[in-house]
Design a protein around this motif. Structure first.
Motif, mmCIF file in Angstrom:
data_model
loop_
_atom_site.group_PDB
_atom_site.id
_atom_site.type_symbol
_atom_site.label_atom_id
_atom_site.label_comp_id
_atom_site.label_asym_id
_atom_site.label_seq_id
_atom_site.Cartn_x
_atom_site.Cartn_y
_atom_site.Cartn_z
ATOM 1 N N UNK A 175 38.210 50.722 44.241
ATOM 2 C CA UNK A 175 39.053 49.843 43.435
ATOM 3 C C UNK A 175 39.061 50.213 41.952
ATOM 4 N N UNK A 176 38.215 51.156 41.589
ATOM 5 C CA UNK A 176 38.094 51.528 40.175
ATOM 6 C C UNK A 176 39.390 52.113 39.629
ATOM 7 N N UNK A 177 40.179 52.683 40.503
ATOM 8 C CA UNK A 177 41.420 53.312 40.056
ATOM 9 C C UNK A 177 42.586 52.339 40.003
ATOM 10 N N UNK A 178 42.382 51.121 40.483
ATOM 11 C CA UNK A 178 43.464 50.136 40.449
ATOM 12 C C UNK A 178 43.531 49.495 39.072
ATOM 13 N N UNK A 179 44.693 49.019 38.640
ATOM 14 C CA UNK A 179 44.820 48.411 37.306
ATOM 15 C C UNK A 179 44.103 47.072 37.232
#
Length: 673
Positions: free
Chosen positions: A399-403
């Motif tokens: 989820x780190x790459x989600x805004x």
């Protein structure tokens, strides 16, 4: 005179002779056909008197053969008459006098046994007579042929065991009546277990069947088993008792057990049913199947373990135990979801609680199908729960790459994971999760230590911290980034303090996040609302050094700048959210303290310079009260779109991974309540 008398006598004599002649004529007329008949029967009469002309020794020998056959035949006929004497009693209803009926039936069985045994003996002697007659040519061949046909029929009856021919089907009819009585006894005394309408728990109930009824059932069974009708008895018993259990379970409203994998996409849609499932399964095992287990043992005692355990196994299967297990299997086949982990642990806890009962009730060879289904379910539950737990860290990292949330609030992932890990560490789930992981590792011949569970949780929280750092850098607005960090550090501090997870992380960790909150709060205020007071400068207004008109222009200019800056700031931050109520109110207080006193003082001193101006509303736009009201309308969470924060952590249908835990921007964090 003498001659007349003689004539009279002669006349009488002549008349008598005439009458005799007529009678003789009539007799001769009648004798003609009889003579013809005698002539016709002479050949058969000759054959019949042949033994009289036979050898004397042969005639004496056949007498012994006949005497030996007459004894058994006479006994058979006597017993056969006795059998027909029982017919009236056996065709009556056995419920009036069951014991008497069974006694009469036993007499019938003994009589038929005697008939069966002695008919064979009689046949042997009759065969001996026929053989002797054939060898010594004592009777006509046609007579011998009839004897041979008769003996052939008797031998076929004997060889085929057709006892019904001996009693005209009386035994079978009596056994049918006993089966009907067996069914009636069971039906009359099989009553669904009463339920309390308030909590679906069993009220106090007597034994499933009274002892007197059990004894009568056993008495009936004795006679039916003696006549090879055990399987039919078991079939009747299973049919009625399984139907009775189903009727008891019907009050629990178990329609949800029939739910298929196609009817729900994730565990949340049936979460409430899983809780019911555990309670209903425990009730079924401890109150219903336990009673049937004991009753099978009582009714079929003495017939062997295989018989009564097989009977119980059929009752359990037909009554619905497999439906309970199938529901658990359906849950394991649903899409992966962190909430599914908790529900799998609930299922495991329910099964583990009933483990000893399952082993005792369904441990026999007759219950192999139930055993296999149960073992398969337990394996699916353990493997599924272990897989989800060990994947949690990876899914959080993904989820780190989600805004991040565009309103700067606490992401649902953060609030969910902190609450979720606390639940995993709580007294309800930690022991179960530990046991599941221990078993799963043991299947791989690996040892499990509790620190592996603790370390996994710590790694997940560390990943959450790294996510927050990465998300904060995605904001183009540094002020919003500071608000985001203020929100989330406060969440970690406040909502983990005093919890199992907070204790595990330690006081220094909690204190660090509290300090981070203070740090980012200070930066946020300094870079935003803290700049407004400087716009209300009093420079050049102290002594009205430039005259009243000049002072008025300066006040207008400064109020205009203040209003423009304030309006822009309020407009931009009106979409921002501070998730926690306490932090939100504290932030309002700090903003109000930073602005309102300064504004109130400024307007008291210099407001009159512009209030009499025709365009005063452009400059004296706000009162101190209206400013405060506007400030305290900021940062409020939007109305929730979904009823639960769990939905953000769903599995991807195609890849088998969890869906993005990107927060729903229109939903408030549960911490705002």
């Amino acid at each position: 005179m003498g001659s007349i008398e003689n004539l009279v006598l002669a006349r009488k004599s002549l008349n008598v002779s005439l009458e005799k002649g007529k009678s003789l004529g009539l007799a001769l007329d009648k004798a003609g056909p009889r003579l013809e008949e005698i002539i016709h029967r002479l050949p058969s009469l000759g054959a019949a008197v042949r033994p009289i002309r036979a050898n004397k020794d042969a005639l004496l020998a056949v007498v012994g053969h006949i005497d030996r056959a007459v004894g058994p035949a006479a006994a058979v006929l006597k017993v056969f008459d006795a059998v027909h004497g029982l017919e009236k009693s056996l065709l009556s209803d056995p419920r009036g006098d069951l014991a008497g009926y069974l006694a009469v039936l036993k007499r019938l069985e003994e009589a038929l046994q005697f008939l069966g045994d002695n008919c064979g003996l009689a046949i042997q002697w009759l065969e001996d007579i026929v053989e002797y007659l054939e060898d010594n040519v004592l009777v006509d061949e046609r007579y011998l042929s009839e004897l041979r046909m008769f003996l052939k029929g008797l031998r076929e009856i004997r060889d085929n065991g057709e006892k019904g021919c001996l009693d005209g089907g009386l035994l079978e009819a009596s056994l049918d009546k006993l089966e009907d009585e067996f069914r009636r006894f069971l039906n009359d005394h099989s009553v669904p277990l009463p339920m309390s309408s308030s909590n679906n728990q069993a009220s106090l109930a007597p034994s499933p069947l009274p002892v007197s009824v059990i004894h009568k059932l056993q008495a009936i069974l004795g006679r039916l088993i003696a006549n090879n009708r055990l399987e039919k008895c078991i079939s009747i018993y299973v049919e009625i008792r399984s139907s009775n259990v189903r009727a008891s379970l019907k009050a629990l409203n178990l329609d949800y057990l029939e739910i298929s994998i196609a009817e729900f996409n994730d565990v949340q849609s049936i979460e409430g049913y899983i809780s019911k499932w555990g309670k209903h399964l425990e009730f079924a095992i401890k109150h219903l199947f336990e009673a049937e287990y004991k009753l099978c043992n009582d009714v079929f005692e003495g017939l062997g373990l295989d018989v009564w355990m097989g009977c119980f196994s059929n009752i359990a299967s037909q009554a619905g135990i497999l439906a309970f297990l199938q529901f658990g299997k359906t849950v394991t086949e649903s899409r992966k979801d962190p909430i599914k982990l908790l529900k799998l642990l609930d299922i495991f806890a329910s099964l583990n609680k009933l483990r000893l009962d399952f082993n005792r009730l369904f441990g026999g060879a007759a219950c192999a199908d139930i055993q296999n289904f149960t073992r398969d379910l337990i394996r699916r539950v353990i493997d599924g729960a272990s897989e989800i737990f060990w994947e949690l860290l990876v899914q959080v990292e993904l989820q780190r790459q989600t805004p991040p949330p565009p309103d700067g609030s606490v992401p649902r992932l953060v609030s969910f994971i902190t609450d979720y890990c606390n639940r995993l560490l709580g007294d309800d789930y930690k022991p179960i999760l530990t046991q599941v992981l221990v078993i799963q590792r043991s299947w791989k011949n690996e040892k499990f230590q509790e620190k592996l569970l603790i370390n996994a949780i710590l790694e997940i929280i560390k990943a959450i911290e790294q996510n927050l750092e990465a998300w904060s850098k995605m904001y183009e607005d540094n002020i919003l980034s500071n608000l985001f960090l203020m929100n989330n550090h406060w969440h970690l501090y406040k909502h983990l303090k005093g919890t199992k997870l907070g204790t595990l992380l330690g006081d220094s960790w909690l204190k660090e996040h509290e300090q981070y909150k203070e740090y980012y709060t200070a930066i946020y205020l300094r870079e935003t609302w803290g700049k407004l007071p400087s716009l209300l400068s009093r420079e050049g207004l102290i002594m009205f050094s430039g005259g009243r008109a000049t002072a008025r222009d300066l006040v207008k200019k400064r109020l205009k700048k203040f209003n423009e800056t304030y309006d822009e700031m309020h407009r931009k931050q009106s979409t921002w959210v501070i998730s926690d109520k306490e932090l939100r109110e504290k932030t309002w207080q700090l903003i109000v303290q930073a602005i309102v006193p300064v504004y109130r003082s400024y307007m008291q001193n210099y407001g009159p310079l512009v209030e009499q101006d025709s365009s005063s509303s452009k400059y004296a736009k706000y009162t101190a009260q209206s400013l405060e009201k506007m400030i305290t309308s900021l940062f409020l969470p939007r109305p929730t779109r979904f009823g639960s924060f769990k939905g953000s952590f769903k599995q991807r249908q195609q890849s088998g991974k969890f869906n993005s835990m990107q927060p729903d921007q229109h939903q408030a964090s549960p911490t705002s309540k």
